[in-house]
Design a protein around this motif. Structure first.
Motif, PDB file in Angstrom:
ATOM      1  N   SER A   1     -16.443 -45.857   2.854  1.00 43.16           N
ATOM      2  CA  SER A   1     -15.796 -44.610   3.256  1.00 43.16           C
ATOM      3  C   SER A   1     -16.637 -43.416   2.825  1.00 43.16           C
ATOM      4  N   GLY A   2     -17.944 -43.543   2.952  1.00 46.47           N
ATOM      5  CA  GLY A   2     -18.858 -42.477   2.570  1.00 46.47           C
ATOM      6  C   GLY A   2     -20.173 -43.063   2.106  1.00 46.47           C
ATOM      7  N   ALA A   3     -21.211 -42.243   2.030  1.00 46.74           N
ATOM      8  CA  ALA A   3     -22.522 -42.717   1.583  1.00 46.74           C
ATOM      9  C   ALA A   3     -23.292 -41.546   0.990  1.00 46.74           C
ATOM     10  N   VAL A   4     -24.230 -41.864   0.097  1.00 53.82           N
ATOM     11  CA  VAL A   4     -25.029 -40.824  -0.543  1.00 53.82           C
ATOM     12  C   VAL A   4     -26.430 -41.350  -0.791  1.00 53.82           C
ATOM     13  N   LEU A   5     -27.418 -40.464  -0.640  1.00 50.47           N
ATOM     14  CA  LEU A   5     -28.816 -40.758  -0.940  1.00 50.47           C
ATOM     15  C   LEU A   5     -29.348 -39.599  -1.763  1.00 50.47           C
ATOM     16  N   GLY A   6     -30.101 -39.910  -2.826  1.00 50.07           N
ATOM     17  CA  GLY A   6     -30.638 -38.824  -3.643  1.00 50.07           C
ATOM     18  C   GLY A   6     -31.627 -39.320  -4.665  1.00 50.07           C
ATOM     19  N   LEU A   7     -31.857 -38.504  -5.682  1.00 50.93           N
ATOM     20  CA  LEU A   7     -32.806 -38.808  -6.744  1.00 50.93           C
ATOM     21  C   LEU A   7     -32.052 -38.990  -8.057  1.00 50.93           C
ATOM     22  N   GLU A   8     -32.492 -39.967  -8.835  1.00 46.99           N
ATOM     23  CA  GLU A   8     -31.851 -40.275 -10.112  1.00 46.99           C
ATOM     24  C   GLU A   8     -32.589 -39.563 -11.243  1.00 46.99           C
ATOM     25  N   THR A   9     -31.823 -39.036 -12.195  1.00 47.19           N
ATOM     26  CA  THR A   9     -32.418 -38.355 -13.327  1.00 47.19           C
ATOM     27  C   THR A   9     -31.484 -38.465 -14.523  1.00 47.19           C
ATOM     28  N   ASP A  10     -31.964 -38.082 -15.690  1.00 50.48           N
ATOM     29  CA  ASP A  10     -31.143 -38.089 -16.896  1.00 50.48           C
ATOM     30  C   ASP A  10     -30.672 -36.671 -17.198  1.00 50.48           C
ATOM     31  N   GLU A  11     -29.392 -36.521 -17.467  1.00 50.42           N
ATOM     32  CA  GLU A  11     -28.803 -35.221 -17.782  1.00 50.42           C
ATOM     33  C   GLU A  11     -27.736 -35.399 -18.853  1.00 50.42           C
ATOM     34  N   THR A  12     -27.413 -34.304 -19.530  1.00 50.92           N
ATOM     35  CA  THR A  12     -26.223 -34.285 -20.368  1.00 50.92           C
ATOM     36  C   THR A  12     -25.032 -33.960 -19.478  1.00 50.92           C
ATOM     37  N   VAL A  13     -24.048 -34.836 -19.506  1.00 45.93           N
ATOM     38  CA  VAL A  13     -22.860 -34.652 -18.684  1.00 45.93           C
ATOM     39  C   VAL A  13     -21.697 -34.289 -19.594  1.00 45.93           C
ATOM     40  N   ASN A  14     -21.187 -33.087 -19.431  1.00 47.26           N
ATOM     41  CA  ASN A  14     -20.003 -32.652 -20.166  1.00 47.26           C
ATOM     42  C   ASN A  14     -18.787 -33.031 -19.335  1.00 47.26           C
ATOM     43  N   VAL A  15     -18.236 -34.195 -19.663  1.00 47.66           N
ATOM     44  CA  VAL A  15     -17.063 -34.672 -18.936  1.00 47.66           C
ATOM     45  C   VAL A  15     -15.937 -33.662 -19.067  1.00 47.66           C
ATOM     46  N   SER A  16     -15.833 -33.055 -20.227  1.00 38.89           N
ATOM     47  CA  SER A  16     -14.907 -31.957 -20.502  1.00 38.89           C
ATOM     48  C   SER A  16     -15.532 -31.143 -21.621  1.00 38.89           C
ATOM     49  N   PRO A  17     -14.965 -29.993 -21.996  1.00 43.38           N
ATOM     50  CA  PRO A  17     -15.542 -29.204 -23.090  1.00 43.38           C
ATOM     51  C   PRO A  17     -15.634 -29.982 -24.410  1.00 43.38           C
ATOM     52  N   ASP A  18     -14.770 -30.991 -24.581  1.00 45.46           N
ATOM     53  CA  ASP A  18     -14.747 -31.744 -25.827  1.00 45.46           C
ATOM     54  C   ASP A  18     -15.400 -33.118 -25.722  1.00 45.46           C
ATOM     55  N   LEU A  19     -16.015 -33.413 -24.588  1.00 47.81           N
ATOM     56  CA  LEU A  19     -16.536 -34.768 -24.380  1.00 47.81           C
ATOM     57  C   LEU A  19     -17.848 -34.715 -23.611  1.00 47.81           C
TER      58      LEU A  19
END
Length: 415
Positions: free
Chosen positions: A134-152
């Protein structure tokens, strides 16, 4: 949606001690709570709901039989956001805010579905590619800091930055909460490797003491769009009204073995059911759905594609029960009451139905129970239970467990 048949305080305390994994015991740190937002897609029709659900179902079965190697994305048959309701969390990556779909049916995390809200292309040629049915995506993979929330926050998280995507109107991407095996074959630099998930990294970095995700989703009404939460590192017992019962999951999905009854009639023998926040409806094998339709007296509505029943048939509607054997060898029932089987009437006109129509949230998966995956327990089920998804001891290569508990909405008459 889940009416467990032992409700005394003594039974509750005893089962909490015997059914919860050690990591969920009272000595564990309090889980980190992140709110979930509800996005209603006013352009969705009921036909789209069924089509989108069946596309997800087909994708799950394709993954079971996939060949090893880098994914090859086929054109999606429908949009993931054709679901009438999409549950999202607001996260920050590289200083930018993203609204990401909460998806237990996939495991990659990526951003950039909205071209106006994309990051700078990373200095890498490492391609990622995911097809969702039900959808598709193509892109580039990289490493990032992901702030799931302000406390996480999770550091050095491997995420995708979309170059092109189809089927994600109104959102910025996905945060995948499925088992890590679902990421296999999605990265060009490692065609048979996997990508550690957000949950894997939160655990390995010591941010959470248990690789456990708790999910609470309230039924859809016209109320505040913030109507759910994710609980990282444990379950939020304040949202449950009964004990958690855990069922063994089979990789590569969060999938459990369940049978089903309608009233006193068995309509589905043991079948593999995917527990999926990314599907609106409850999808049953074709023969099970036919039996359900016969017993309810429902008829397909020409405008929505959903089963429609009369007020008299609603008065006679029986409970739809999902039944399985938990990890302690005990039989557990989780029930969809008659009201829980109704499509939210507040959204009838959003899917092309009449405002006073009575539609059912059960549809056919379009396949048989003999398929690798036979049914999907989607949002309509999860909005009536508290659910938990547990990877054992942070061992992302091992099969985990899926837990359910009753909530104040289990027997509510919200629809």
């Amino acid at each position: 949606m889940a009416t467990l048949r032992s409700s005394s305080l003594v039974a509750f305390l005893a089962l909490c001690l015997t059914t919860l994994p050690t990591s969920l015991g009272s000595s564990s740190p309090a889980p980190i709570i992140v709110p979930v937002q509800r996005v209603v897609n006013s352009s969705t029709s009921g036909h789209n709901l069924v089509k989108a659900g069946q596309a997800r179902f087909e994708a799950f079965n394709r993954i079971q039989t996939r060949t090893k190697g880098f994914a090859s994305a086929a054109p999606p048959s429908t949009s993931l956001t054709d679901q009438i309701v999409t549950f999202t969390i607001n996260s920050v990556v590289a200083g930018k805010n993203f609204s990401l779909i909460v998806d237990t049916g996939s495991s990659n995390t990526w951003v950039g579905a909205n071209p106006a809200n994309r990051l700078q292309p990373p200095a890498t040629l490492d391609l990622f590619e995911v097809t969702y049915g039900s959808g598709a995506v193509l892109g580039l993979e990289t490493d990032e800091t992901v702030n799931v929330s302000p406390d996480l926050a999770v550091v050095n998280q491997s995420i995708g930055e979309a170059i092109e995507s189809v089927g994600f109107d109104g959102v910025d991407g996905i945060m995948g909460f499925g088992p890590v095996d679902l990421t296999e074959g999605t990265l060009s630099s490692s065609p048979t490797g996997t990508i550690p998930t957000v949950m894997d990294n939160l655990f390995s970095q010591g941010t959470i003491s248990s690789e456990t995700l708790g999910v609470f989703l309230a039924p859809t009404t016209e109320d505040d769009p913030v109507n759910g939460e994710l609980s990282f590192g444990g379950v939020d017992t304040s949202k449950a009204t009964g004990p958690m019962s855990f069922f063994q999951s089979t990789l590569p999905f969060w999938a459990i073995s369940q049978s089903a009854t309608f009233g006193d009639t068995t309509i589905m023998n043991l079948t593999t059911c995917v527990v999926d926040t990314g599907t609106t409806l409850v999808l049953l094998p074709d023969d099970t759905f036919t039996a359900y339709q016969d017993l309810t007296g429902g008829t397909p509505d020409a405008n929505t594609g959903l089963l429609s029943i009369t007020p008299a048939q609603l008065d006679n509607l029986q409970t739809l029960s999902f039944i399985g054997t938990d990890v302690n060898g005990e039989t557990q029932h989780f029930d969809l009451t008659p009201n829980a089987q109704l499509f939210p009437r507040a959204l009838n006109t959003e899917i092309g139905g009449s405002a006073d129509g009575i539609f059912l949230i059960v549809a056919s998966s379009g396949s048989s129970a003999a398929s690798e995956v036979g049914c999907i327990m989607g949002q309509s089920f999860l909005q009536r239970t508290y659910s938990a998804f547990v990877t054992p001891s942070g061992d992302s290569s091992g099969a985990g467990t899926v837990g359910f508990a009753t909530t104040p909405f289990t027997d509510a008459t919200t629809n």
